[in-house]
Write a protein that holds these residues in place. Structure first.
Motif, PDB file in Angstrom:
ATOM      1  N   UNK A 254       0.631  -1.080  -0.596  1.00  9.95           N
ATOM      2  CA  UNK A 254       0.092  -0.021  -0.122  1.00  9.95           C
ATOM      3  C   UNK A 254       0.606   0.982   0.315  1.00  9.95           C
ATOM      4  N   UNK A 255       2.001   1.214   0.760  1.00 11.00           N
ATOM      5  CA  UNK A 255       2.642   2.330   0.819  1.00 11.00           C
ATOM      6  C   UNK A 255       3.948   3.208  -0.586  1.00 11.00           C
ATOM      7  N   UNK A 256       3.775   1.279  -1.038  1.00  8.23           N
ATOM      8  CA  UNK A 256       4.634   1.907  -2.278  1.00  8.23           C
ATOM      9  C   UNK A 256       3.488   2.138  -3.897  1.00  8.23           C
ATOM     10  N   UNK A 257       2.436   1.847  -3.213  1.00 10.32           N
ATOM     11  CA  UNK A 257       0.879   2.195  -4.383  1.00 10.32           C
ATOM     12  C   UNK A 257       0.782   4.021  -4.300  1.00 10.32           C
ATOM     13  N   UNK A 258       1.006   3.900  -2.605  1.00  7.27           N
ATOM     14  CA  UNK A 258       1.189   5.591  -3.005  1.00  7.27           C
ATOM     15  C   UNK A 258       2.060   5.670  -3.246  1.00  7.27           C
ATOM     16  N   UNK A 259       3.129   6.053  -2.974  1.00  9.71           N
ATOM     17  CA  UNK A 259       4.201   6.385  -3.159  1.00  9.71           C
ATOM     18  C   UNK A 259       4.651   6.808  -4.877  1.00  9.71           C
ATOM     19  N   UNK A 260       3.768   5.231  -5.523  1.00 10.25           N
ATOM     20  CA  UNK A 260       3.782   5.804  -7.305  1.00 10.25           C
ATOM     21  C   UNK A 260       2.788   6.732  -7.551  1.00 10.25           C
ATOM     22  N   UNK A 261       1.558   6.659  -6.884  1.00 13.45           N
ATOM     23  CA  UNK A 261       0.593   7.682  -7.373  1.00 13.45           C
ATOM     24  C   UNK A 261       1.310   9.276  -6.850  1.00 13.45           C
ATOM     25  N   UNK A 262       1.680   9.526  -5.637  1.00 12.40           N
ATOM     26  CA  UNK A 262       2.575  10.123  -5.066  1.00 12.40           C
ATOM     27  C   UNK A 262       2.879  11.058  -6.574  1.00 12.40           C
ATOM     28  N   UNK A 263       4.099  10.471  -7.098  1.00  9.77           N
ATOM     29  CA  UNK A 263       5.143  10.180  -7.785  1.00  9.77           C
ATOM     30  C   UNK A 263       4.285  10.730  -8.795  1.00  9.77           C
ATOM     31  N   UNK A 264       3.392  10.379  -9.702  1.00 10.31           N
ATOM     32  CA  UNK A 264       2.677  10.735 -10.464  1.00 10.31           C
ATOM     33  C   UNK A 264       1.691  11.755 -10.607  1.00 10.31           C
ATOM     34  N   UNK A 265       1.887  12.833  -9.550  1.00 10.11           N
ATOM     35  CA  UNK A 265       1.129  13.941  -9.263  1.00 10.11           C
ATOM     36  C   UNK A 265      -0.135  14.082  -8.783  1.00 10.11           C
ATOM     37  N   UNK A 266      -0.954  12.664  -8.415  1.00 11.05           N
ATOM     38  CA  UNK A 266      -1.688  12.945  -7.643  1.00 11.05           C
ATOM     39  C   UNK A 266      -2.172  13.026  -6.221  1.00 11.05           C
ATOM     40  N   UNK A 267      -3.195  13.553  -6.529  1.00  7.30           N
ATOM     41  CA  UNK A 267      -3.317  14.327  -4.860  1.00  7.30           C
ATOM     42  C   UNK A 267      -3.904  13.274  -3.929  1.00  7.30           C
ATOM     43  N   UNK A 268      -2.783  12.875  -2.897  1.00  6.14           N
ATOM     44  CA  UNK A 268      -2.595  12.085  -2.512  1.00  6.14           C
ATOM     45  C   UNK A 268      -2.302  12.326  -0.508  1.00  6.14           C
ATOM     46  N   UNK A 269      -3.617  11.379   0.240  1.00  6.96           N
ATOM     47  CA  UNK A 269      -3.237  11.898   0.950  1.00  6.96           C
ATOM     48  C   UNK A 269      -3.203  10.446   2.047  1.00  6.96           C
ATOM     49  N   UNK A 270      -2.214  10.066   2.611  1.00  8.13           N
ATOM     50  CA  UNK A 270      -1.705   8.761   3.307  1.00  8.13           C
ATOM     51  C   UNK A 270      -2.003   8.648   4.830  1.00  8.13           C
ATOM     52  N   UNK A 271      -2.571   7.674   5.160  1.00  7.59           N
ATOM     53  CA  UNK A 271      -3.266   8.198   6.839  1.00  7.59           C
ATOM     54  C   UNK A 271      -2.518   5.956   7.126  1.00  7.59           C
ATOM     55  N   UNK A 272      -1.533   6.205   8.670  1.00  8.77           N
ATOM     56  CA  UNK A 272      -1.287   5.225   9.165  1.00  8.77           C
ATOM     57  C   UNK A 272      -2.096   4.286  10.146  1.00  8.77           C
ATOM     58  N   UNK A 273      -3.052   3.916  10.507  1.00  7.14           N
ATOM     59  CA  UNK A 273      -3.968   3.711  11.283  1.00  7.14           C
ATOM     60  C   UNK A 273      -3.141   2.461  12.544  1.00  7.14           C
ATOM     61  N   UNK A 274      -2.868   2.670  13.485  1.00  7.06           N
ATOM     62  CA  UNK A 274      -1.084   2.637  14.039  1.00  7.06           C
ATOM     63  C   UNK A 274      -2.120   1.309  15.440  1.00  7.06           C
ATOM     64  N   UNK A 275      -0.966  -0.053  15.576  1.00  2.00           N
ATOM     65  CA  UNK A 275      -1.952  -1.234  16.588  1.00  2.00           C
ATOM     66  C   UNK A 275      -2.849  -1.757  15.203  1.00  2.00           C
ATOM     67  N   UNK A 276      -3.266  -0.904  14.661  1.00  2.00           N
ATOM     68  CA  UNK A 276      -4.497  -1.674  13.634  1.00  2.00           C
ATOM     69  C   UNK A 276      -4.046  -2.962  13.168  1.00  2.00           C
ATOM     70  N   UNK A 277      -5.142  -4.100  12.534  1.00  2.00           N
ATOM     71  CA  UNK A 277      -4.750  -5.047  11.727  1.00  2.00           C
ATOM     72  C   UNK A 277      -5.606  -5.084  10.228  1.00  2.00           C
ATOM     73  N   UNK A 278      -5.219  -5.605   8.917  1.00  2.00           N
ATOM     74  CA  UNK A 278      -5.570  -5.683   7.836  1.00  2.00           C
ATOM     75  C   UNK A 278      -7.385  -6.318   8.717  1.00  2.00           C
ATOM     76  N   UNK A 279      -8.244  -5.667   7.669  1.00  2.00           N
ATOM     77  CA  UNK A 279      -9.883  -5.693   8.077  1.00  2.00           C
ATOM     78  C   UNK A 279     -10.459  -5.442   8.824  1.00  2.00           C
ATOM     79  N   UNK A 280      -9.744  -4.199   9.840  1.00  2.00           N
ATOM     80  CA  UNK A 280      -9.964  -3.634  11.432  1.00  2.00           C
ATOM     81  C   UNK A 280     -11.574  -3.068  11.423  1.00  2.00           C
ATOM     82  N   UNK A 281     -11.813  -2.199   9.388  1.00  2.00           N
ATOM     83  CA  UNK A 281     -13.087  -1.979   9.293  1.00  2.00           C
ATOM     84  C   UNK A 281     -14.103  -2.692   9.601  1.00  2.00           C
TER      85      UNK A 281
END
Length: 313
Positions: A254-281
């Protein structure tokens, strides 16, 4: 790996989940997601209305469920298309019902859930085609659905995040925003976070390998529309919010995809939810972070709908 008491309690519970009478590993994976969602999502919020319909295609129908938010029965509503996760092989209406209800009420938008075809019965590009054609149909029929065609966004979680990313490279100029929740961005499963969390929590590497093999035919192994980290052209991609979980094997992808988008000029916000696991929603019955994430997504949706002149409720 330091886990909070709530996460530890959830993981202890997940270890005890035994899917009822699974026929094989595929059936087991599907039933596991259903059981996890049912047991951990908590009480479902009431909403004004749910409608179900089928979008007719040449050889099949795409089922969709339309959620009308609580207290709002207005025409010309903003809308959010939701594309669900489940490793491309599992998930549907019931696994994501609690999450979608929260999103509808918090955003005040109509949420349209696309129940795309699943692998291995329907490998790539079936799910992507259903997602793309479903969204095109919503845009074309916006007026009869009570939706403003200029106020549509897209949200996808996990595998749905991969599908949303691909969709937005095709028709993102017709979308106000996208949200990617712990997206499944790469089929290699060779990142540092996959190494750290090879055996979980929630996801494990062997299950991921099986799922990608079921989803991706050999001739599509290098197709960027199937594997988001390979996408080079993001020119259609709308403003994007990426939500990541700290203890998730998909974190680095997910971080790599975010980085690729950012480098391509996409308006981007990335948030890391500390302590959380996959599927926490899916764990809103025990985790306050679910409501925090829903609130963040709602604020992001309002911010981008406002650029189309919507008044925030």
């Amino acid at each position: 790996m330091q886990l909070t008491p709530n996460i530890t309690q959830i993981l202890n519970h997940l270890e005890k989940i035994e899917p009822f009478n699974p026929q094989n590993s595929l059936d087991g994976a599907r039933k596991y997601l259903e059981t996890m969602s049912l047991q951990l999502s908590g009480k479902k919020e009431p909403i004004t209305m749910i409608e179900e319909l089928n979008i007719q295609q040449e050889n099949h129908q795409i089922p969709v469920r339309i959620y009308r938010p609580n207290g709002k029965a207005v025409q010309n509503s903003s809308a959010i298309i939701y594309i669900h996760g489940g490793w491309f092989i599992a998930g549907g209406y019931e696994t994501h019902d609690a999450v979608v209800r929260k999103l509808a009420n918090k955003t005040g938008s109509v949420v349209i859930f696309i129940d795309y075809r699943l692998a291995p019965e329907h490998p790539f590009p079936a799910g992507l085609n259903d997602s793309l054609n479903g969204i095109k149909w919503v845009i074309e029929n916006a007026e009869s659905l009570g939706i403003d065609p200029d106020k549509i966004g897209i949200i996808g979680d996990s595998a749905g995040g991969a599908l949303a990313t691909a969709v937005s490279t095709q028709i993102g100029n017709q979308l106000k925003f996208q949200v990617l929740i712990y997206p499944a961005a790469d089929n290699q499963l060779n990142s540092k976070s996959w190494e750290t969390y090879e055996k979980g929590p929630v996801l494990n590497k062997q299950g991921g390998i099986e799922a990608w093999d079921w989803y991706l035919p050999n001739e599509e192994k290098d197709n960027p529309l199937a594997i988001p980290v390979l996408i080079k052209d993001f020119k259609e991609t709308p403003p994007t919010l990426v939500i990541l979980a700290e203890h998730d094997p998909l974190l680095d992808d997910g971080k790599q995809l975010s980085e690729n988008m950012k480098n391509a000029g996409v308006t981007l916000t990335t948030t890391l939810y500390k302590d959380m696991v996959h599927g926490f929603m899916h764990m809103g019955g025990l985790l306050e972070e679910v409501q925090s994430a829903v609130g963040e997504m709602a604020a992001f949706a309002h911010q981008n709908f406002n650029s189309a002149g919507e008044k925030v409720s």
